[in-house]
Design an enzyme around this catalytic site. Structure first.
Site, PDB file in Angstrom:
ATOM      1  N   GLY A  17       0.779  -1.228   0.000  1.00 29.01           N
ATOM      2  CA  GLY A  17       0.000   0.000   0.000  1.00 29.01           C
ATOM      3  C   GLY A  17       0.810   1.277   0.000  1.00 29.01           C
ATOM      4  O   GLY A  17       1.792   1.426  -0.728  1.00 29.01           O
ATOM      5  N   ASP A  60       6.471  -4.429  15.246  1.00 30.91           N
ATOM      6  CA  ASP A  60       5.119  -4.156  15.731  1.00 30.91           C
ATOM      7  C   ASP A  60       5.188  -2.768  16.348  1.00 30.91           C
ATOM      8  O   ASP A  60       5.896  -2.557  17.345  1.00 30.91           O
ATOM      9  CB  ASP A  60       4.712  -5.202  16.764  1.00 30.91           C
ATOM     10  CG  ASP A  60       3.317  -4.983  17.325  1.00 30.91           C
ATOM     11  OD1 ASP A  60       2.750  -3.894  17.105  1.00 30.91           O
ATOM     12  OD2 ASP A  60       2.796  -5.883  18.001  1.00 30.91           O
ATOM     13  N   ASN A  87       3.250   5.336   9.091  1.00 34.34           N
ATOM     14  CA  ASN A  87       2.215   4.935   8.145  1.00 34.34           C
ATOM     15  C   ASN A  87       1.431   3.707   8.585  1.00 34.34           C
ATOM     16  O   ASN A  87       0.280   3.529   8.186  1.00 34.34           O
ATOM     17  CB  ASN A  87       2.866   4.659   6.774  1.00 34.34           C
ATOM     18  CG  ASN A  87       1.951   3.920   5.837  1.00 34.34           C
ATOM     19  OD1 ASN A  87       0.981   4.473   5.326  1.00 34.34           O
ATOM     20  ND2 ASN A  87       2.237   2.637   5.613  1.00 34.34           N
ATOM     21  N   TYR A 153     -11.279   4.163  14.064  1.00 31.51           N
ATOM     22  CA  TYR A 153     -10.323   4.669  13.075  1.00 31.51           C
ATOM     23  C   TYR A 153     -10.330   6.192  13.061  1.00 31.51           C
ATOM     24  O   TYR A 153      -9.280   6.840  13.078  1.00 31.51           O
ATOM     25  CB  TYR A 153     -10.703   4.104  11.705  1.00 31.51           C
ATOM     26  CG  TYR A 153      -9.842   4.566  10.561  1.00 31.51           C
ATOM     27  CD1 TYR A 153      -8.644   3.929  10.271  1.00 31.51           C
ATOM     28  CD2 TYR A 153     -10.238   5.642   9.751  1.00 31.51           C
ATOM     29  CE1 TYR A 153      -7.857   4.341   9.210  1.00 31.51           C
ATOM     30  CE2 TYR A 153      -9.459   6.060   8.692  1.00 31.51           C
ATOM     31  CZ  TYR A 153      -8.270   5.404   8.416  1.00 31.51           C
ATOM     32  OH  TYR A 153      -7.493   5.822   7.371  1.00 31.51           O
ATOM     33  N   ILE A 188      -7.651   5.752  -0.949  1.00 31.43           N
ATOM     34  CA  ILE A 188      -6.532   5.478  -1.845  1.00 31.43           C
ATOM     35  C   ILE A 188      -6.575   4.001  -2.209  1.00 31.43           C
ATOM     36  O   ILE A 188      -6.899   3.157  -1.370  1.00 31.43           O
ATOM     37  CB  ILE A 188      -5.185   5.839  -1.191  1.00 31.43           C
ATOM     38  CG1 ILE A 188      -5.181   7.308  -0.724  1.00 31.43           C
ATOM     39  CG2 ILE A 188      -4.025   5.580  -2.155  1.00 31.43           C
ATOM     40  CD1 ILE A 188      -5.245   8.338  -1.827  1.00 31.43           C
ATOM     41  N   THR A 190      -5.452   0.936  -2.131  1.00 28.23           N
ATOM     42  CA  THR A 190      -4.507   0.080  -1.414  1.00 28.23           C
ATOM     43  C   THR A 190      -5.237  -1.179  -0.949  1.00 28.23           C
ATOM     44  O   THR A 190      -6.465  -1.206  -0.886  1.00 28.23           O
ATOM     45  CB  THR A 190      -3.934   0.796  -0.185  1.00 28.23           C
ATOM     46  OG1 THR A 190      -5.001   1.036   0.751  1.00 28.23           O
ATOM     47  CG2 THR A 190      -3.282   2.117  -0.568  1.00 28.23           C
TER      48      THR A 190
END
Length: 253
Positions: A17, A60, A87, A153, A188, A190
């Site tokens: 991505g 992680d 990211n 999110y 986007i 991805t």
């Protein structure tokens, strides 16, 4: 070409991505890149395609101790980094009524706690750099508009937006050679956006040409802005928030 020559970058979530596109674009512009991902095999494949100027490290982002190791291993391989792109992330559906606390904490842990840990390690490592340095935090249009089907999110990305400004101002107040900005992409093209739980449709987004409003952007649309914010060309830009959204933010309902 060469806009990032001499720069050393760390990109999280770099196996696919946006992280993949950013890493490849940074390398094409002359940077040496450390690609980190919890899916190490994917990151290794990208690093191998880039060549000698890239290495892959398993990470992680919610593992606090691992952040110090990542910066130490980067320094050992290439030198002290000048760029960090936070990211890594995931998106899981859930409204304010049906999102479990466990799901909420999982998403905010990766996308907010992980960004905090990355910013902290980056500032500590880069504050003595002898050339300008840059932290780029991937937020989202959800931080600017809200997105009811994905409450966790949206909350995490909203936190990233505000934290970015606090980091940027701290670095200015301390006279550190570090800028910090946030990017706010709309949809986007991805794997994360294409997953069934998100439900993005339509054909594959072309890498060039105009895109109609409401259609998915291409990862390179974000990577190109990351190059600018990582480079010394953007030396007067910090604490900023930059939509990459094809006008969606200002489209009338």
């Amino acid at each position: 070409m060469g806009r990032l020559k001499g720069k050393i970058a760390i990109v999280t979530g770099a196996g696919s991505g946006l992280g993949k596109a950013i890493s490849e674009t940074f390398a094409a512009e002359g940077a040496r890149v450390v690609l980190t991902d919890i899916e190490i095999d994917a990151a290794k494949q990208v690093a191998e395609r880039i060549g000698a100027n890239a290495i892959a490290l398993e990470q992680d982002v919610v593992d606090e101790a691992r952040w110090d190791e990542i910066f130490a291993e980067t320094a050992g391989a290439f030198g002290t980094p000048h760029i960090l792109v936070n990211n890594a992330g995931l998106v899981l559906p859930g409204t304010i009524e049906d999102c479990s606390f466990e799901l909420f904490r999982k998403q905010t842990s990766i996308m907010l706690d992980g960004v905090f840990l990355g910013c902290r390690s980056a500032v500590r490592a880069m504050k003595s750099n002898d050339q300008p340095s840059s932290i780029i935090n991937l937020s989202s249009m959800a931080a600017l508009q809200g997105y009811s089907p994905f409450v966790a999110y949206s909350a995490a990305k909203g936190g990233v937006r505000s934290m970015t400004k606090s980091v940027a101002l701290h670095c200015k107040e301390q006279d550190y050679p570090i800028r910090c900005n946030s990017l706010h992409p709309a949809g986007i093209d991805t794997p994360m956006v294409r997953q069934e739980s998100v439900g993005a449709g339509g054909g594959e987004t072309p890498a060039t040409g105009m895109i109609k409003i409401g259609e998915l952007g291409h990862p390179n649309d974000v990577a190109a802005l990351c190059v600018y914010l990582a480079s010394d060309e953007s030396r007067f830009m910090t604490a900023g928030e930059y939509p990459v959204d094809n006008g969606v933010l200002y489209k009338p309902a």
